[in-house]
Design a protein around this motif. Sequence first.
Motif, mmCIF file in Angstrom:
data_model
loop_
_atom_site.group_PDB
_atom_site.id
_atom_site.type_symbol
_atom_site.label_atom_id
_atom_site.label_comp_id
_atom_site.label_asym_id
_atom_site.label_seq_id
_atom_site.Cartn_x
_atom_site.Cartn_y
_atom_site.Cartn_z
ATOM 1 N N ASN A 10 0.830 -1.214 0.000
ATOM 2 C CA ASN A 10 0.000 0.000 0.000
ATOM 3 C C ASN A 10 0.864 1.263 0.000
ATOM 4 O O ASN A 10 0.382 2.350 0.318
ATOM 5 N N ASN A 11 2.158 1.091 -0.325
ATOM 6 C CA ASN A 11 3.140 2.181 -0.380
ATOM 7 C C ASN A 11 3.597 2.667 0.986
ATOM 8 O O ASN A 11 4.368 3.639 1.067
ATOM 9 N N ALA A 12 3.167 2.029 2.065
ATOM 10 C CA ALA A 12 3.710 2.350 3.382
ATOM 11 C C ALA A 12 5.128 1.801 3.498
ATOM 12 O O ALA A 12 5.516 0.867 2.786
ATOM 13 N N SER A 13 5.894 2.391 4.408
ATOM 14 C CA SER A 13 7.230 1.881 4.707
ATOM 15 C C SER A 13 7.267 1.453 6.166
ATOM 16 O O SER A 13 6.411 1.842 6.974
ATOM 17 N N GLY A 14 8.253 0.645 6.503
ATOM 18 C CA GLY A 14 8.307 0.147 7.868
ATOM 19 C C GLY A 14 9.698 -0.249 8.305
ATOM 20 O O GLY A 14 10.634 -0.320 7.500
ATOM 21 N N VAL A 15 9.808 -0.517 9.601
ATOM 22 C CA VAL A 15 11.041 -0.988 10.205
ATOM 23 C C VAL A 15 10.700 -2.155 11.122
ATOM 24 O O VAL A 15 9.763 -2.061 11.928
ATOM 25 N N LEU A 16 11.437 -3.233 10.989
ATOM 26 C CA LEU A 16 11.270 -4.409 11.840
ATOM 27 C C LEU A 16 12.574 -4.673 12.570
ATOM 28 O O LEU A 16 13.638 -4.709 11.938
ATOM 29 N N ILE A 17 12.492 -4.838 13.874
ATOM 30 C CA ILE A 17 13.667 -5.135 14.697
ATOM 31 C C ILE A 17 13.356 -6.361 15.537
ATOM 32 O O ILE A 17 12.293 -6.445 16.157
ATOM 33 N N ALA A 18 14.287 -7.309 15.564
ATOM 34 C CA ALA A 18 14.157 -8.467 16.449
ATOM 35 C C ALA A 18 15.532 -8.794 17.014
ATOM 36 O O ALA A 18 16.528 -8.799 16.285
ATOM 37 N N SER A 19 15.593 -9.039 18.309
ATOM 38 C CA SER A 19 16.867 -9.353 18.948
ATOM 39 C C SER A 19 16.633 -10.268 20.136
ATOM 40 O O SER A 19 15.657 -10.100 20.875
ATOM 41 N N GLN A 20 17.535 -11.230 20.315
ATOM 42 C CA GLN A 20 17.523 -12.075 21.504
ATOM 43 C C GLN A 20 18.750 -11.837 22.379
ATOM 44 O O GLN A 20 19.007 -12.576 23.319
ATOM 45 N N VAL A 21 19.477 -10.756 22.058
ATOM 46 C CA VAL A 21 20.643 -10.364 22.852
ATOM 47 C C VAL A 21 20.475 -8.930 23.361
ATOM 48 O O VAL A 21 21.459 -8.241 23.638
ATOM 49 N N ALA A 22 19.232 -8.480 23.490
ATOM 50 C CA ALA A 22 18.950 -7.162 24.066
ATOM 51 C C ALA A 22 18.905 -7.340 25.582
ATOM 52 O O ALA A 22 17.855 -7.563 26.180
ATOM 53 N N ALA A 23 20.079 -7.265 26.207
ATOM 54 C CA ALA A 23 20.249 -7.638 27.617
ATOM 55 C C ALA A 23 19.244 -6.924 28.518
ATOM 56 O O ALA A 23 19.088 -5.703 28.446
ATOM 57 N N GLY A 24 18.574 -7.700 29.342
ATOM 58 C CA GLY A 24 17.604 -7.158 30.277
ATOM 59 C C GLY A 24 16.181 -7.134 29.757
ATOM 60 O O GLY A 24 15.239 -6.980 30.552
ATOM 61 N N GLU A 25 16.002 -7.283 28.458
ATOM 62 C CA GLU A 25 14.643 -7.305 27.909
ATOM 63 C C GLU A 25 13.977 -8.653 28.199
ATOM 64 O O GLU A 25 14.645 -9.684 28.315
ATOM 65 N N GLU A 26 12.672 -8.621 28.269
ATOM 66 C CA GLU A 26 11.903 -9.832 28.557
ATOM 67 C C GLU A 26 11.240 -10.359 27.291
ATOM 68 O O GLU A 26 11.788 -11.217 26.606
ATOM 69 N N ASN A 27 10.083 -9.827 26.964
ATOM 70 C CA ASN A 27 9.357 -10.304 25.777
ATOM 71 C C ASN A 27 8.606 -9.124 25.167
ATOM 72 O O ASN A 27 7.389 -9.078 25.156
ATOM 73 N N GLY A 28 9.392 -8.170 24.643
ATOM 74 C CA GLY A 28 8.878 -6.842 24.354
ATOM 75 C C GLY A 28 8.302 -6.614 22.977
ATOM 76 O O GLY A 28 8.611 -5.592 22.347
ATOM 77 N N LEU A 29 7.467 -7.513 22.495
ATOM 78 C CA LEU A 29 6.832 -7.303 21.192
ATOM 79 C C LEU A 29 5.962 -6.047 21.225
ATOM 80 O O LEU A 29 5.100 -5.890 22.098
ATOM 81 N N LYS A 30 6.189 -5.157 20.265
ATOM 82 C CA LYS A 30 5.431 -3.909 20.190
ATOM 83 C C LYS A 30 5.234 -3.533 18.729
ATOM 84 O O LYS A 30 6.119 -3.730 17.898
ATOM 85 N N ILE A 31 4.057 -2.975 18.435
ATOM 86 C CA ILE A 31 3.811 -2.461 17.087
ATOM 87 C C ILE A 31 3.238 -1.061 17.184
ATOM 88 O O ILE A 31 2.408 -0.757 18.052
ATOM 89 N N ARG A 32 3.717 -0.198 16.292
ATOM 90 C CA ARG A 32 3.171 1.153 16.127
ATOM 91 C C ARG A 32 2.844 1.341 14.645
ATOM 92 O O ARG A 32 3.651 0.984 13.785
ATOM 93 N N VAL A 33 1.666 1.869 14.375
ATOM 94 C CA VAL A 33 1.216 2.108 13.012
ATOM 95 C C VAL A 33 0.734 3.546 12.914
ATOM 96 O O VAL A 33 -0.016 4.017 13.780
ATOM 97 N N TYR A 34 1.177 4.249 11.861
ATOM 98 C CA TYR A 34 0.808 5.650 11.673
ATOM 99 C C TYR A 34 0.213 5.870 10.287
ATOM 100 O O TYR A 34 0.763 5.415 9.284
ATOM 101 N N GLY A 35 -0.919 6.573 10.270
ATOM 102 C CA GLY A 35 -1.532 7.010 9.017
ATOM 103 C C GLY A 35 -1.521 8.519 8.931
ATOM 104 O O GLY A 35 -0.907 9.198 9.759
ATOM 105 N N ASP A 36 -2.238 9.064 7.959
ATOM 106 C CA ASP A 36 -2.268 10.523 7.814
ATOM 107 C C ASP A 36 -3.286 11.183 8.732
ATOM 108 O O ASP A 36 -3.376 12.415 8.791
ATOM 109 N N LYS A 37 -4.055 10.384 9.498
ATOM 110 C CA LYS A 37 -5.009 10.938 10.459
ATOM 111 C C LYS A 37 -4.637 10.627 11.907
ATOM 112 O O LYS A 37 -5.153 11.272 12.827
ATOM 113 N N GLY A 38 -3.801 9.619 12.122
ATOM 114 C CA GLY A 38 -3.468 9.245 13.489
ATOM 115 C C GLY A 38 -2.643 7.978 13.544
ATOM 116 O O GLY A 38 -2.191 7.464 12.507
#
Length: 381
Positions: free
Chosen positions: A245-273
């Motif tokens: 749909n012509n959107a762009s994105g960034v995906l990050i995954a790491s199992q060596v982010a020391a101290g992190e637990e299970n931090g799956l998060k998603i943010r989505v932005y459009g032209d209204k919010g």
Amino acid sequence: MQKIRLGMVGGGQGAFIGAVHRAAAGLDGQYDLVAGAFSRNPENNLATATQLCIAADRAYPSWEALIEGEKQLPADKRIQAVAVVTPNHLHVPVTKAALEAGFNVFCEKPLAINLDEAKSLESVLASSGALLGLAHTYIGYPMVWQARHLVATGKLGTIRKVYVEYPQGWLSNNLEASENKQASWRTDPAQSGGSGCMGDIGTHAFNMAEFVTGSKVTHLCADLHTHIPGRRLDDDGAAFLKFDNNASGVLIASQVAAGEENGLKIRVYGDKGGLEWFQMRPDSLIVRSLDAPMTILRGGQGQPGLCEEALKRCRIPVGHPEGYLEAMGNLYTLFAQAIRNGQQGAADGVPGLAEGIRGMAFIATMLASQNSEQKWTALSL
């Protein structure tokens, strides 16, 4: 109405995900676990069956014996579905044999160890008359469906940007050298496949991005790393994404982010919010707008303002947190409904073969991009 008779391959004592599947399957009282091949170790296998009150003659010594043995039982006694909770390299062999025997399959992700292996299930599933479900558990959360609804109904406008991340820290040390079984097989190419971190948790992030946005990734530019000396597979990585749909994105995954637990998060932005959902606070969905203050939607049975798909995945009133087990339980319950309704191929509301193949295409494209001098690599099936 009778319970669905369930068998399980893998998940013996000392395993992690098998116990999770059993708890989730039992949450709504839809299944009766009646058979299993829980471990290659005979003592572990029998001990697990005994602990689960399964008859000794249905604690099979191998997955092959389970499928063959159950086939010989009368139709009203044999299993109706198999939960596959083994390391990755057994997912396709067990799933293929179970489907060919006419059993429905609910399998852990990723679906396979490579794309070709995953695609080999297409003809098997089509001719089996059975169902194949995939344990992308996070799709079972109510507020993930609410996020998808906001995008689909245009509340955010035209989607422009997607950020999805999945940091863990549990492999920050050489845990596989300590004979930790979970670390050992996940870092072994023969059992895990061509990717470590991206195959294990990157596929979750990828699936989440496509599910919430309703759009498909068409191209990516990957950067994979292995930080622990001697480790044979990636333990960290990222990718720029292009969507259809012509959107762009960034995906990050790491199992060596020391101290992190299970931090799956998603943010989505459009032209209204925009919106933001965090797996470790799954009952909340942050919604942002250009012309109104930020709001936080909360999950819960009967909660005003939630879409139908979100509400039907809520079990208890607002303020009583529902989490990972309930999310997987939602997938199992919908899978049981699909079995009773005679659905074939895919169960409504449950990730299946199509998502599994796209997940393997994502891994293949990440590996191809990492080894390429090109900026963008097309994701193709």
